[in-house]
Design a protein around this motif. Sequence first.
Motif, mmCIF file in Angstrom:
data_model
loop_
_atom_site.group_PDB
_atom_site.id
_atom_site.type_symbol
_atom_site.label_atom_id
_atom_site.label_comp_id
_atom_site.label_asym_id
_atom_site.label_seq_id
_atom_site.Cartn_x
_atom_site.Cartn_y
_atom_site.Cartn_z
ATOM 1 N N SER A 52 0.835 -1.208 0.000
ATOM 2 C CA SER A 52 0.000 0.000 0.000
ATOM 3 C C SER A 52 0.868 1.257 0.000
ATOM 4 C CB SER A 52 -0.917 0.008 1.227
ATOM 5 O OG SER A 52 -1.839 -1.060 1.163
ATOM 6 N N ARG A 53 1.966 1.212 0.765
ATOM 7 C CA ARG A 53 2.905 2.348 0.757
ATOM 8 C C ARG A 53 3.514 2.529 -0.634
ATOM 9 N NH1 ARG A 53 4.162 0.510 6.041
ATOM 10 N NH2 ARG A 53 5.787 -0.860 5.225
ATOM 11 N N LYS A 54 3.865 1.409 -1.273
ATOM 12 C CA LYS A 54 4.446 1.472 -2.623
ATOM 13 C C LYS A 54 3.427 2.029 -3.622
ATOM 14 C CE LYS A 54 7.809 -2.257 -2.014
ATOM 15 N NZ LYS A 54 8.184 -3.640 -2.381
ATOM 16 N N ARG A 67 0.991 4.133 -2.881
ATOM 17 C CA ARG A 67 0.912 5.577 -2.641
ATOM 18 C C ARG A 67 2.104 6.295 -3.273
ATOM 19 N NH1 ARG A 67 -0.972 3.764 2.442
ATOM 20 N NH2 ARG A 67 1.072 4.000 3.394
ATOM 21 N N LYS A 68 3.287 5.666 -3.177
ATOM 22 C CA LYS A 68 4.478 6.257 -3.782
ATOM 23 C C LYS A 68 4.338 6.316 -5.303
ATOM 24 C CE LYS A 68 9.531 5.887 -3.718
ATOM 25 N NZ LYS A 68 10.696 5.091 -3.245
ATOM 26 N N LYS A 69 3.792 5.233 -5.888
ATOM 27 C CA LYS A 69 3.562 5.217 -7.338
ATOM 28 C C LYS A 69 2.544 6.278 -7.736
ATOM 29 C CE LYS A 69 6.242 2.104 -9.160
ATOM 30 N NZ LYS A 69 7.254 2.483 -10.168
ATOM 31 N N ASP A 70 1.514 6.435 -6.904
ATOM 32 C CA ASP A 70 0.510 7.487 -7.157
ATOM 33 C C ASP A 70 1.175 8.862 -7.231
ATOM 34 O OD1 ASP A 70 -1.946 6.319 -7.563
ATOM 35 O OD2 ASP A 70 -2.334 6.049 -5.438
ATOM 36 N N GLN A 71 2.057 9.114 -6.249
ATOM 37 C CA GLN A 71 2.762 10.404 -6.223
ATOM 38 C C GLN A 71 3.668 10.552 -7.449
ATOM 39 O OE1 GLN A 71 4.791 10.269 -2.463
ATOM 40 N NE2 GLN A 71 2.935 10.642 -1.261
ATOM 41 N N GLU A 72 4.324 9.431 -7.800
ATOM 42 C CA GLU A 72 5.205 9.454 -8.975
ATOM 43 C C GLU A 72 4.412 9.757 -10.241
ATOM 44 O OE1 GLU A 72 7.989 6.267 -11.456
ATOM 45 O OE2 GLU A 72 7.500 5.865 -9.359
ATOM 46 N N ILE A 73 3.254 9.098 -10.397
ATOM 47 C CA ILE A 73 2.412 9.335 -11.573
ATOM 48 C C ILE A 73 1.881 10.761 -11.581
ATOM 49 C CG2 ILE A 73 0.207 8.691 -12.660
ATOM 50 C CD1 ILE A 73 0.788 5.786 -11.774
ATOM 51 N N GLU A 74 1.508 11.268 -10.409
ATOM 52 C CA GLU A 74 1.011 12.642 -10.310
ATOM 53 C C GLU A 74 2.097 13.639 -10.716
ATOM 54 O OE1 GLU A 74 -1.362 15.860 -9.833
ATOM 55 O OE2 GLU A 74 -1.929 13.740 -9.924
ATOM 56 N N SER A 96 5.204 3.049 -17.545
ATOM 57 C CA SER A 96 5.939 2.106 -16.704
ATOM 58 C C SER A 96 5.421 2.145 -15.269
ATOM 59 C CB SER A 96 7.434 2.457 -16.724
ATOM 60 O OG SER A 96 8.149 1.630 -15.845
ATOM 61 N N ALA A 97 5.160 3.362 -14.756
ATOM 62 C CA ALA A 97 4.628 3.515 -13.393
ATOM 63 C C ALA A 97 3.237 2.897 -13.288
ATOM 64 C CB ALA A 97 4.590 4.991 -13.011
ATOM 65 N N ARG A 98 2.434 3.078 -14.322
ATOM 66 C CA ARG A 98 1.087 2.493 -14.311
ATOM 67 C C ARG A 98 1.151 0.969 -14.334
ATOM 68 N NH1 ARG A 98 -1.886 6.621 -18.603
ATOM 69 N NH2 ARG A 98 -2.499 8.205 -17.054
ATOM 70 N N ALA A 99 2.130 0.419 -15.106
ATOM 71 C CA ALA A 99 2.311 -1.036 -15.141
ATOM 72 C C ALA A 99 2.706 -1.545 -13.755
ATOM 73 C CB ALA A 99 3.372 -1.415 -16.174
ATOM 74 N N GLY A 100 3.622 -0.792 -13.089
ATOM 75 C CA GLY A 100 4.017 -1.153 -11.729
ATOM 76 C C GLY A 100 2.845 -1.081 -10.772
ATOM 77 N N MET A 101 2.004 -0.078 -10.953
ATOM 78 C CA MET A 101 0.812 0.073 -10.125
ATOM 79 C C MET A 101 -0.123 -1.129 -10.283
ATOM 80 S SD MET A 101 -0.935 2.190 -8.115
ATOM 81 C CE MET A 101 -0.714 3.937 -8.450
ATOM 82 N N ARG A 102 -0.296 -1.580 -11.526
ATOM 83 C CA ARG A 102 -1.173 -2.740 -11.776
ATOM 84 C C ARG A 102 -0.640 -3.983 -11.070
ATOM 85 N NH1 ARG A 102 -1.664 -0.216 -16.938
ATOM 86 N NH2 ARG A 102 0.101 -1.400 -17.778
ATOM 87 N N VAL A 103 0.693 -4.157 -11.102
ATOM 88 C CA VAL A 103 1.316 -5.309 -10.424
ATOM 89 C C VAL A 103 1.075 -5.220 -8.917
ATOM 90 C CG1 VAL A 103 3.521 -6.410 -9.846
ATOM 91 C CG2 VAL A 103 3.080 -5.676 -12.187
ATOM 92 N N TYR A 104 1.270 -4.014 -8.347
ATOM 93 C CA TYR A 104 1.059 -3.826 -6.910
ATOM 94 C C TYR A 104 -0.396 -4.089 -6.523
ATOM 95 C CZ TYR A 104 5.694 -1.698 -6.445
ATOM 96 O OH TYR A 104 7.044 -1.460 -6.427
#
Length: 394
Positions: free
Chosen positions: A86-88, A90-97, A182-190
């Motif tokens: 969940s922390r990762k 949130r971090k991906k969310d911030q990265e995508i933003e 790439s970040a969105r792909a990582g988000m899907r995996v998470y």
Amino acid sequence: MRHWTAGFLLAACLVSSLGAASQVSADAISDKIEKERKMLERLKDQIEEKRKQADEAGKKRDSLLQGLQTLDERLVQVRHANQDVSRKIRKKDQEIETINQQITKLQGSIRQRRDAILARLRVQYMEGRSGYWKTLLASDSYGDFQRRLQYLSAVSERDYALLETFKSDVNDMEEAERQRESARAGMRVYKQSTEKQLHEMSSVKKEKKVYLTKITQEKESSERALQELEKSAVRIDSLLRELEQRRRAALARPPVAGTQHRGVKGMLPWPVDGSVISYFGRQKHPTFNTYVQRKGIEIRASEGSLIHAVMQGTVVYADWLKGYGLVIILDHANGFFSLYAHASKILTTVGAQVTANQAIGETGDTGMTKENTLYFELREGTEAVDPMQWLTKR
């Protein structure tokens, strides 16, 4: 001669008969020995089977709370893994933003430069191919020619820089879009990982519920579990007696700076926000259909609520305890100890100095409980006191 022959034949018959009889007797004894041997082997097998059954029964008898703790450990592990994911996320969310903001800025810059390039192209189109030479040939003097030449060179450099910046912005835009994908792909995996862990958490919770139900519904199991809980309570008492002896021994030494005052009844902060569901003294156990002498109170709270120290002190225990789940014990160096049980996470370590109201853990449902609760004890020395008399009135 005839008599001798007859006697010889008679003796031979007797010897033959005796030999046959002896052979029959030997075979019978062998059969009997073989039967007894097989019977002994069967008996040994039966004894071994009984021993195994006794061992299994012993293990089952001794492992009721251990089995519960094993389920809790699995649940805590999965819960922590889920929190980490969940922390990762949130971090991906911030990265995508951040990337989205960068893309928005680049899009604005590209639009501006594209408009500027189009404006220059329109001017050049209107001037035609000879527009550059017309400007130079219209000079009145050599000095004017030089000024016009410098101006045209500056315009040309600016146009070139505009094109280069435009191309750079487009390249940056493409790179940002690749990073976003790439970040969105990582988000899907998470998120897939989160779904898997949530499913596992649900599965372990159901398994624990079934396990608790089995313990409470089977009289023998229920009695054994209560006995094991009593052993755990005795262990706590022994630990606190040892700590109290150490504290008394330390009284002979000079007082430590910052020693905590005893506090005033009815003024201690609550260890967690929630509602009291089980009180101090003789109470009906929330899991077993029987009355027990409780040495603390139980507070229902939301999962993951922060557990706070009620006074400053030292962490003297922070680990699993059968039946109580994850447990934290604080020595307040003023004759008081406090105990916090059923935690889902410990946020401190043994030996750490904590202040009043400092977060030391998170609430959960570890141990012999069916819901998210905090079991809280307050001891004056080794004597359990009613926490409700010491906590702030609500």
